[in-house]
Design a protein around this motif. Structure first.
Motif, PDB file in Angstrom:
ATOM      1  N   LEU A  81     -59.752 -30.458 -36.441  1.00 60.34           N
ATOM      2  CA  LEU A  81     -59.653 -29.805 -37.943  1.00 60.34           C
ATOM      3  C   LEU A  81     -60.593 -28.584 -38.027  1.00 60.34           C
ATOM      4  O   LEU A  81     -61.795 -28.760 -37.307  1.00 60.34           O
ATOM      5  N   GLU A  82     -60.043 -27.619 -38.612  1.00 64.05           N
ATOM      6  CA  GLU A  82     -61.283 -26.373 -38.852  1.00 64.05           C
ATOM      7  C   GLU A  82     -61.392 -26.314 -40.497  1.00 64.05           C
ATOM      8  O   GLU A  82     -60.557 -26.849 -41.069  1.00 64.05           O
ATOM      9  N   LEU A  83     -62.349 -25.563 -40.583  1.00 67.21           N
ATOM     10  CA  LEU A  83     -62.746 -25.150 -42.359  1.00 67.21           C
ATOM     11  C   LEU A  83     -61.461 -24.613 -42.984  1.00 67.21           C
ATOM     12  O   LEU A  83     -61.138 -24.923 -44.114  1.00 67.21           O
ATOM     13  N   GLY A  84     -60.725 -23.793 -42.312  1.00 65.32           N
ATOM     14  CA  GLY A  84     -59.494 -23.089 -42.828  1.00 65.32           C
ATOM     15  C   GLY A  84     -58.413 -24.138 -43.223  1.00 65.32           C
ATOM     16  O   GLY A  84     -57.484 -23.704 -43.811  1.00 65.32           O
ATOM     17  N   ASP A  85     -58.306 -25.279 -42.757  1.00 66.18           N
ATOM     18  CA  ASP A  85     -57.572 -26.243 -42.859  1.00 66.18           C
ATOM     19  C   ASP A  85     -57.744 -26.938 -44.233  1.00 66.18           C
ATOM     20  O   ASP A  85     -56.618 -27.768 -44.688  1.00 66.18           O
ATOM     21  N   SER A  86     -58.781 -26.763 -44.832  1.00 63.06           N
ATOM     22  CA  SER A  86     -58.961 -27.191 -46.134  1.00 63.06           C
ATOM     23  C   SER A  86     -58.002 -26.953 -47.141  1.00 63.06           C
ATOM     24  O   SER A  86     -57.887 -25.346 -47.366  1.00 63.06           O
ATOM     25  N   ALA A  87     -57.262 -27.374 -47.878  1.00 64.58           N
ATOM     26  CA  ALA A  87     -56.126 -27.095 -48.870  1.00 64.58           C
ATOM     27  C   ALA A  87     -55.645 -28.480 -49.374  1.00 64.58           C
ATOM     28  O   ALA A  87     -56.071 -29.475 -49.152  1.00 64.58           O
ATOM     29  N   VAL A  88     -54.500 -28.277 -50.212  1.00 68.86           N
ATOM     30  CA  VAL A  88     -53.666 -29.311 -50.681  1.00 68.86           C
ATOM     31  C   VAL A  88     -52.456 -29.274 -49.845  1.00 68.86           C
ATOM     32  O   VAL A  88     -51.685 -28.210 -50.049  1.00 68.86           O
ATOM     33  N   TYR A  89     -52.133 -30.422 -49.460  1.00 71.43           N
ATOM     34  CA  TYR A  89     -50.859 -30.527 -48.744  1.00 71.43           C
ATOM     35  C   TYR A  89     -49.845 -31.310 -49.381  1.00 71.43           C
ATOM     36  O   TYR A  89     -50.179 -32.391 -50.027  1.00 71.43           O
ATOM     37  N   PHE A  90     -48.635 -30.778 -49.693  1.00 67.03           N
ATOM     38  CA  PHE A  90     -47.621 -31.568 -50.369  1.00 67.03           C
ATOM     39  C   PHE A  90     -46.636 -31.767 -49.571  1.00 67.03           C
ATOM     40  O   PHE A  90     -45.971 -31.056 -48.781  1.00 67.03           O
ATOM     41  N   CYS A  91     -45.959 -32.980 -49.608  1.00 67.19           N
ATOM     42  CA  CYS A  91     -44.858 -33.326 -49.003  1.00 67.19           C
ATOM     43  C   CYS A  91     -43.620 -33.272 -50.055  1.00 67.19           C
ATOM     44  O   CYS A  91     -44.236 -33.312 -51.289  1.00 67.19           O
ATOM     45  N   ALA A  92     -42.727 -33.006 -49.660  1.00 68.37           N
ATOM     46  CA  ALA A  92     -41.563 -32.818 -50.397  1.00 68.37           C
ATOM     47  C   ALA A  92     -40.176 -33.338 -50.068  1.00 68.37           C
ATOM     48  O   ALA A  92     -40.046 -33.569 -48.717  1.00 68.37           O
ATOM     49  N   SER A  93     -39.191 -33.796 -50.822  1.00 68.13           N
ATOM     50  CA  SER A  93     -37.716 -34.163 -50.116  1.00 68.13           C
ATOM     51  C   SER A  93     -36.681 -33.337 -51.026  1.00 68.13           C
ATOM     52  O   SER A  93     -37.039 -33.170 -52.298  1.00 68.13           O
ATOM     53  N   SER A  94     -35.799 -33.464 -50.151  1.00 69.53           N
ATOM     54  CA  SER A  94     -34.455 -33.045 -51.257  1.00 69.53           C
ATOM     55  C   SER A  94     -33.238 -33.360 -50.336  1.00 69.53           C
ATOM     56  O   SER A  94     -33.206 -34.316 -49.466  1.00 69.53           O
ATOM     57  N   GLN A  95     -31.807 -33.677 -51.142  1.00 66.91           N
ATOM     58  CA  GLN A  95     -31.055 -34.429 -50.934  1.00 66.91           C
ATOM     59  C   GLN A  95     -30.564 -34.159 -49.533  1.00 66.91           C
ATOM     60  O   GLN A  95     -30.105 -34.922 -48.562  1.00 66.91           O
ATOM     61  N   ASP A  96     -30.324 -32.876 -49.212  1.00 65.32           N
ATOM     62  CA  ASP A  96     -30.016 -32.330 -47.940  1.00 65.32           C
ATOM     63  C   ASP A  96     -30.343 -30.895 -47.918  1.00 65.32           C
ATOM     64  O   ASP A  96     -31.510 -30.460 -48.540  1.00 65.32           O
ATOM     65  N   LEU A  97     -29.848 -30.112 -46.733  1.00 65.31           N
ATOM     66  CA  LEU A  97     -30.330 -28.787 -46.392  1.00 65.31           C
ATOM     67  C   LEU A  97     -29.755 -27.799 -47.200  1.00 65.31           C
ATOM     68  O   LEU A  97     -30.074 -26.632 -47.414  1.00 65.31           O
ATOM     69  N   THR A  98     -28.886 -27.972 -48.336  1.00 65.02           N
ATOM     70  CA  THR A  98     -28.069 -27.313 -49.135  1.00 65.02           C
ATOM     71  C   THR A  98     -29.188 -26.997 -50.320  1.00 65.02           C
ATOM     72  O   THR A  98     -30.009 -27.216 -50.225  1.00 65.02           O
ATOM     73  N   VAL A  99     -28.644 -26.015 -50.874  1.00 67.13           N
ATOM     74  CA  VAL A  99     -29.609 -25.784 -51.984  1.00 67.13           C
ATOM     75  C   VAL A  99     -29.595 -26.753 -53.471  1.00 67.13           C
ATOM     76  O   VAL A  99     -28.793 -26.946 -54.130  1.00 67.13           O
ATOM     77  N   ARG A 100     -30.809 -27.443 -52.955  1.00 67.52           N
ATOM     78  CA  ARG A 100     -31.151 -28.814 -53.853  1.00 67.52           C
ATOM     79  C   ARG A 100     -32.506 -28.566 -54.358  1.00 67.52           C
ATOM     80  O   ARG A 100     -33.437 -28.060 -53.748  1.00 67.52           O
ATOM     81  N   GLU A 101     -32.646 -29.169 -55.427  1.00 72.56           N
ATOM     82  CA  GLU A 101     -33.964 -29.364 -55.892  1.00 72.56           C
ATOM     83  C   GLU A 101     -34.781 -30.078 -55.031  1.00 72.56           C
ATOM     84  O   GLU A 101     -34.436 -31.018 -54.220  1.00 72.56           O
ATOM     85  N   GLN A 102     -36.039 -29.809 -54.769  1.00 73.62           N
ATOM     86  CA  GLN A 102     -36.956 -30.452 -54.062  1.00 73.62           C
ATOM     87  C   GLN A 102     -38.111 -31.083 -55.009  1.00 73.62           C
ATOM     88  O   GLN A 102     -38.703 -30.782 -55.971  1.00 73.62           O
ATOM     89  N   PHE A 103     -38.311 -32.628 -54.388  1.00 75.71           N
ATOM     90  CA  PHE A 103     -39.061 -33.360 -55.047  1.00 75.71           C
ATOM     91  C   PHE A 103     -40.375 -33.306 -54.591  1.00 75.71           C
ATOM     92  O   PHE A 103     -40.380 -33.680 -53.125  1.00 75.71           O
ATOM     93  N   PHE A 104     -41.402 -33.110 -55.110  1.00 79.69           N
ATOM     94  CA  PHE A 104     -42.971 -32.826 -54.459  1.00 79.69           C
ATOM     95  C   PHE A 104     -43.490 -34.352 -54.866  1.00 79.69           C
ATOM     96  O   PHE A 104     -43.585 -34.715 -55.629  1.00 79.69           O
ATOM     97  N   GLY A 105     -44.296 -34.822 -53.710  1.00 84.52           N
ATOM     98  CA  GLY A 105     -45.214 -35.886 -53.677  1.00 84.52           C
ATOM     99  C   GLY A 105     -46.520 -35.352 -54.404  1.00 84.52           C
ATOM    100  O   GLY A 105     -46.703 -34.027 -54.961  1.00 84.52           O
TER     101      GLY A 105
END
Lengths: 113, 111
Positions: A81-105
């Motif tokens: 890990l480096e200092l520049g890795d400091s951030a908020v990391y979000f996971c998300a999911s969507s039904q599939d790869l088509t144009v769908r809403e993404q749900f974020f953790g």
């Protein structure tokens, strides 16, 4: 019931350490993502997986390695890990790869000291 | 490659209207809009598809001009709950799920 969950919520660590963030979704979705949001709120996609297969791999350092043991889980391991890795990391999911809403953790706030 | 949003920030009184614009340099298939409140995750508002179809929030409207590669989000009769940062996320392709988010527009609604 939580749709997309992440652990841990906060992660404080020293430079050079290795850490993992876990993500699980109970929506039955096929596609999962990792995003990084920096201190200026810039939200950038890092990776996406569809049915455990890597689809998107943006220009992310090799120190970041996603793993998807099954389609409900997508973990992110970060080496050296480096200092520049400091951030908020979000996971998300969507039904599939088509144009769908993404749900974020809820996000994991990573602070590298 | 990142879309440009304008304005960067806006302050409103309850009941006032606002428009947030999103402009891309690439041809677009769809535009997503998300809202993020402080300390929380982004939440889906709307998807606008090439050809005019819209899916999303019942109280917020949006437009998508494919030729100009632009989208606008219309917030009418704003409520305190509308406060947050709004992100547009255009997609150039229909089958990757890849969103390239704009830099965000911070909206503050005051009583």
């Amino acid at each position: 019931d939580t749709a997309v969950s992440q652990t841990p919520k906060y992660l404080v660590t020293q430079m050079g350490n290795d850490k993992s963030i876990k993500c699980e979704q109970n929506l039955g979705h096929d596609t999962m993502y990792w995003y990084k949001q920096d201190s200026k709120k810039f939200l950038k996609i890092m990776f996406s997986y569809n049915n455990k297969e890597l689809i998107i791999n943006e220009t992310v350092p090799n120190r970041f390695s996603p793993k998807s043991p099954d389609k409900a889980h997508l973990n992110l391991h970060i080496n050296s890990l480096e200092l520049g890795d400091s951030a908020v990391y979000f996971c998300a999911s969507s039904q599939d790869l088509t144009v769908r809403e993404q749900f974020f953790g809820p996000g994991t706030r990573l602070t590298v000291l | 490659q990142q879309p440009v949003q304008s304005p960067q920030a806006v302050i409103l009184r309850e009941g006032e209207d606002a428009v947030i614009n999103c402009s891309s340099s690439k041809a677009l298939y769809s535009v997503h809009w998300y809202r993020q409140k402080h300390g929380e995750a982004p939440v889906f508002l709307m998807i606008l598809l090439k050809g005019g179809e819209q899916k999303g929030h019942e109280k917020i409207s949006a437009s998508f001009n494919e030729k100009k590669q632009q989208s606008s989000l219309y917030l009418t009769a704003s409520q305190l709950s509308y406060s947050g940062t709004y992100f547009c996320g255009p997609t150039p392709l229909s089958n990757t799920g890849k969103l390239i988010f704009g830099q965000g527009t911070t909206l503050q609604v005051k009583p």
